[in-house]
Design a protein around this motif. Sequence first.
Motif, PDB file in Angstrom:
ATOM      1  N   LEU A  78       0.831  -1.210   0.000  1.00 33.97           N
ATOM      2  CA  LEU A  78       0.000   0.000   0.000  1.00 33.97           C
ATOM      3  C   LEU A  78       0.862   1.255   0.000  1.00 33.97           C
ATOM      4  O   LEU A  78       0.567   2.227  -0.713  1.00 33.97           O
ATOM      5  N   GLY A 123       0.714   3.405  -3.196  1.00 35.61           N
ATOM      6  CA  GLY A 123       0.035   4.668  -2.901  1.00 35.61           C
ATOM      7  C   GLY A 123       0.863   5.872  -3.294  1.00 35.61           C
ATOM      8  O   GLY A 123       0.339   6.828  -3.887  1.00 35.61           O
ATOM      9  N   ALA A 169      -8.118   0.297   0.457  1.00 36.20           N
ATOM     10  CA  ALA A 169      -7.061   0.082   1.453  1.00 36.20           C
ATOM     11  C   ALA A 169      -7.604  -0.679   2.660  1.00 36.20           C
ATOM     12  O   ALA A 169      -6.927  -1.569   3.206  1.00 36.20           O
ATOM     13  N   GLY A 190      -5.840   0.036   7.325  1.00 35.76           N
ATOM     14  CA  GLY A 190      -5.872   0.464   5.929  1.00 35.76           C
ATOM     15  C   GLY A 190      -6.396   1.879   5.775  1.00 35.76           C
ATOM     16  O   GLY A 190      -5.892   2.653   4.949  1.00 35.76           O
TER      17      GLY A 190
END
Length: 588
Positions: free
Chosen positions: A207, A211, A242, A256
Amino acid sequence: MAGNLDTSSMGDALVILGAAGLVIPVFTRFRITPVIGFILIGIAVGPFGLGQLVYDVPWLTHVTITDPEALEPYAEFGIILLLFTIGLELSFKRLWQMRKLVFGLGAMELMIIGSILAIVLAMMGQYWTGAMALGFALAFSSTAIVLPISGTQSPVGRAALSMLLFEDIMIVPIIFILGAMAPNAQGDGWEGLFETLWQGGLVVAALLILGRIALPRLFAQAARTKSPELFLAASLLVVIGASLATAVAGLSPIVGAIIAGLLIAETEYHNEVEGIIEPFKGLALGIFLITVGMSIDLTTIWANFGSILLAVVLVLTFKALVTGILLRLMGARRSTAAETGILMASPSETTLIVLAAASAALLIQPGTAQFWQIVTAIGLTITPILARLGRIIARRVEPVPVLEDDDRTEPRVIIVGVGRVGRLIAQMLMRHDKPYVAIDSDADLIEMAKRKGYRATFGDAVRGDALSKLGIETSPAVVLTMDEPVLAERLTRKLRKEYPDLLIVARARDTAHAAELYRAGASHAVPENLESSLQLSEAVLVDIGVAMGPVIASIHEKRDEFRSKIEQEGALDYKPKLRTSTAEPVSN
């Protein structure tokens, strides 16, 4: 199609929307937090309130919740959006700076309170595994209710945030450990915990990498379309995606949500995302509070009033004392320790999750779980009252300097922030005999400023009517000096909306931040690093022999370049001033 609509679900939606339309304006009118209102509505329309009378009075089905369990996903979504917006207010740099508080204060608070409560419950006859489950369940505090009350910028807010962040991190390990302690467990719980940790670590790393690469491009594309709907869709896609990724890996979806908020906070689109998400967060959080109210059975409370009241008082008192003592040991002021301790005293929505997990693992009896669920629900209900009580006690144990109103009738400049920059501005105003008052939410800075003779008062400029009490209606100008970009932009936008003609002068970190402040409504935004760089350039050029005239001309040219840059980035129809000195010609 119309004939296939689920009328019961539609009715529940109408009850929730009607509750929001009733609670928010009424409680705001009387300056009471809507938290209490939503919980009271939940009590009234839930299965233990008017829902009990549905069979005798059928028309009550139109004003009650017919399927409380169907609301739980929306309530969980409200908490996810809340943590997402908290991530937007943070940054990786700020989170790194808080690491000692999160893993120091936060860890000690949870472990000490959970362990002592477990020992006490074991001594009272609860089997040791059930006592551990109950002890750590009650040690949690409510992220969903505490942070909207405390914020994240004040000393109380920062302390609460650090403890709540650690609690959110520990949810999954604690639930896995409870599963491992179950009577029928075969050790799978420990293996599952280790598997979740390494899988979750990989997901979090993915992530963070994806991201940083994808989010700026995603939101840039959404911004180019100038479509609020697409921006909203992109925001919800990120937070839900997420949250699902961490949930699939076995971690809490809250993890997340926080990561998604932190990643977007590093982009230039965080203000737009925060503004778009805010209404949805408020409504979903209201649904969560309604579900809390629906879990309160008034008849059970009345039948066990004495024991429930005693449990509530003992748990709240113990948690407040331990948290306050820990904060004092870590150097917090008496007022901050007292207010934070009382605010963090009540159990949490997470307590209900842990109690359910402990009951499913057969660690505690259903009756015991129901008793502590009621204690938790009552604690959540009175959290806003605890917050007010904490502020009152904080003023008693360590009175905060109070602003005298001897010159309230005279219009005065309001300086938000009494740090290095704020004190320098105050000095210049005093030198020219211009009345002013400074406001800051850091009691230490206020005390130091007052000792040095500055006119300063304690308060949070972003919340409540603090600026109104200082006479902002007649103020010639407000100067924002805080080194918190998100806070400065939010306050600028709020002030411009409420006072369209007010002169707002804001401190900016750089030209990009200045452009954002201009978009938010600032009259002047002064990039701090730009002015210091230009002054350094002027000093070195003159001292190495360059004539003063060409130096000044080049400084003006460079400043004009940055004016054009801010004009372009801020989508302005004029060139902003970067300095209000009469020595500098203003370009039109």
